[in-house]
Write a protein that holds these residues in place. Sequence first.
Motif, short mmCIF file in Angstrom:
data_model
loop_
_atom_site.label_atom_id
_atom_site.label_comp_id
_atom_site.label_asym_id
_atom_site.label_seq_id
_atom_site.Cartn_x
_atom_site.Cartn_y
_atom_site.Cartn_z
N UNK A 177 -1.33 1.26 -6.79
CA UNK A 177 -1.11 0.48 -5.56
C UNK A 177 -1.22 1.38 -4.33
N UNK A 178 -0.61 2.57 -4.41
CA UNK A 178 -0.64 3.49 -3.25
C UNK A 178 -2.07 3.99 -3.01
N UNK A 179 -2.78 4.35 -4.11
CA UNK A 179 -4.15 4.88 -3.96
C UNK A 179 -5.11 3.84 -3.41
N UNK A 180 -4.92 2.60 -3.78
CA UNK A 180 -5.90 1.56 -3.39
C UNK A 180 -5.38 0.63 -2.30
N UNK A 181 -4.26 1.01 -1.69
CA UNK A 181 -3.75 0.24 -0.55
C UNK A 181 -3.36 -1.18 -0.93
N UNK A 182 -2.90 -1.35 -2.19
CA UNK A 182 -2.49 -2.70 -2.62
C UNK A 182 -1.09 -2.98 -2.12
N UNK A 183 -0.75 -4.27 -2.02
CA UNK A 183 0.65 -4.65 -1.80
C UNK A 183 1.24 -4.91 -3.19
N UNK A 184 2.50 -4.52 -3.36
CA UNK A 184 3.06 -4.52 -4.72
C UNK A 184 4.35 -5.33 -4.77
N UNK A 185 4.39 -6.30 -5.69
CA UNK A 185 5.65 -7.01 -5.97
C UNK A 185 6.12 -6.64 -7.38
N UNK A 186 7.36 -6.19 -7.48
CA UNK A 186 7.94 -5.90 -8.80
C UNK A 186 9.28 -6.65 -8.87
N UNK A 187 9.52 -7.46 -9.89
CA UNK A 187 10.81 -8.14 -9.98
C UNK A 187 11.90 -7.19 -10.49
N UNK A 221 10.49 -6.69 -3.64
CA UNK A 221 11.21 -6.83 -4.91
C UNK A 221 12.29 -7.90 -4.79
N UNK A 222 12.38 -8.78 -5.77
CA UNK A 222 13.46 -9.76 -5.82
C UNK A 222 14.23 -9.56 -7.12
N UNK A 223 15.56 -9.60 -7.02
CA UNK A 223 16.37 -9.55 -8.23
C UNK A 223 16.55 -10.97 -8.74
N UNK A 228 8.10 -7.96 9.44
CA UNK A 228 9.20 -7.71 10.39
C UNK A 228 10.41 -8.64 10.16
N UNK A 229 10.27 -9.54 9.16
CA UNK A 229 11.46 -10.36 8.83
C UNK A 229 12.29 -9.70 7.73
N UNK A 230 11.75 -8.66 7.12
CA UNK A 230 12.41 -8.05 5.96
C UNK A 230 13.30 -6.89 6.42
N UNK A 231 14.62 -7.11 6.34
CA UNK A 231 15.52 -5.99 6.68
C UNK A 231 15.70 -5.06 5.48
N UNK A 232 15.26 -5.53 4.32
CA UNK A 232 15.33 -4.71 3.10
C UNK A 232 14.05 -4.94 2.30
N UNK A 233 13.85 -4.15 1.25
CA UNK A 233 12.67 -4.34 0.40
C UNK A 233 13.05 -4.96 -0.93
N UNK A 234 14.37 -4.98 -1.22
CA UNK A 234 14.85 -5.55 -2.48
C UNK A 234 15.97 -6.52 -2.16
N UNK A 235 15.82 -7.79 -2.64
CA UNK A 235 16.81 -8.84 -2.32
C UNK A 235 17.30 -9.52 -3.60
N UNK A 236 18.58 -9.86 -3.62
CA UNK A 236 19.07 -10.84 -4.60
C UNK A 236 18.56 -12.22 -4.20
#
Length: 310
Positions: free
Chosen positions: A95-105, A156-158, A221-229
């Motif tokens: 993801x970092x090398x190819x400039x992808x956006x990454x979602x991981x649960x 990331x979402x928990x 700019x709406x995300x105050x965090x990168x990981x949310x419950x």
Amino acid sequence: KVLITGGLGQLGVGLATMLRFYCFISCLTPPPPPPPGPFIYSDILDYKNLREIVVNNRITWLVHYSALLSAVGESNVALARDVNITGLHNVLDIAAEHGLRLFVPSTIGAFGPTSPRNPTPDLCVQRPRTIYGVSKVHAELMGEYYHHRYGLDFRCLRYPGIISADSQPGGGTTDYAVAIFHDAVKTGKFECNLKPDTRLPMMYIDDCLRATVEMMEAPADTLSMRTYNINAMSFSPEELAQEVQKQLPDLEVTYDIDQVRQAIADSWPMNFDDSNARNDWGWKHDYDLPELVQTMLNYIGSDSRIAKAN
Ligand code: VAH
């Protein structure tokens, strides 16, 4: 274009169908037949050919669902470490090398017995007691590090325990809450492997997948965090059984406790505080327990998807 690892798992099939984009799998065992749709499947995905797929298909989002869940991970820690941790490292680098956006649960399983359990906030002590939970805390921390260090758009979402009718969970602690519906319709009898008063956060799959897409689409700019419950409801096996028995009064429920799963469940949150997700990017759930039960029984009973009863 979205690449989904674990794309034929409980969540991957639903997300691929919802997004109608590419879906790739990384199954370590022969995968179930893929659903119809404009999908390309690459099974037994290794990370060399993941790079090729990303480049050849101009992938922009990577959704990394591939993981061993809580109970199955405890029966094969080495495999869970390889898939959940080494696999994550590979995905982060691609993801970092190819400039992808990454979602991981992540999961309620990323908390442990020393975390506040009722409710469990986004930010608190996380000392999970399963390799699955440890690997998911690692994923949260590594994803946030890559975001701050390399600018990776990591999200990331928990997830609570996810309940789905048309896909089976793969070896989790909350699997009972899916099995009860199938057994109630097929046999009228259900043997539960958790104690009747074991309360856990749960969510219907449509809420989970909608939350995932809404969070993927939320302006940064709406995300105050990168990981949310994210949360919908909490219930115990006896509360779920009572709700099902309102529709199927003859359902007989017995209990044969799986000590491994019970110990895991006793270390997890009982209620999830998701106020940050609701405040930052407008999360709200649709399905409460009565609607979950109605929708699941409509689907399984009539074997065809029926929209949620209004
Ligand atoms: C499990 N269904 O039981 C998964 C999930 C919140 C639970 O992560 O392991």
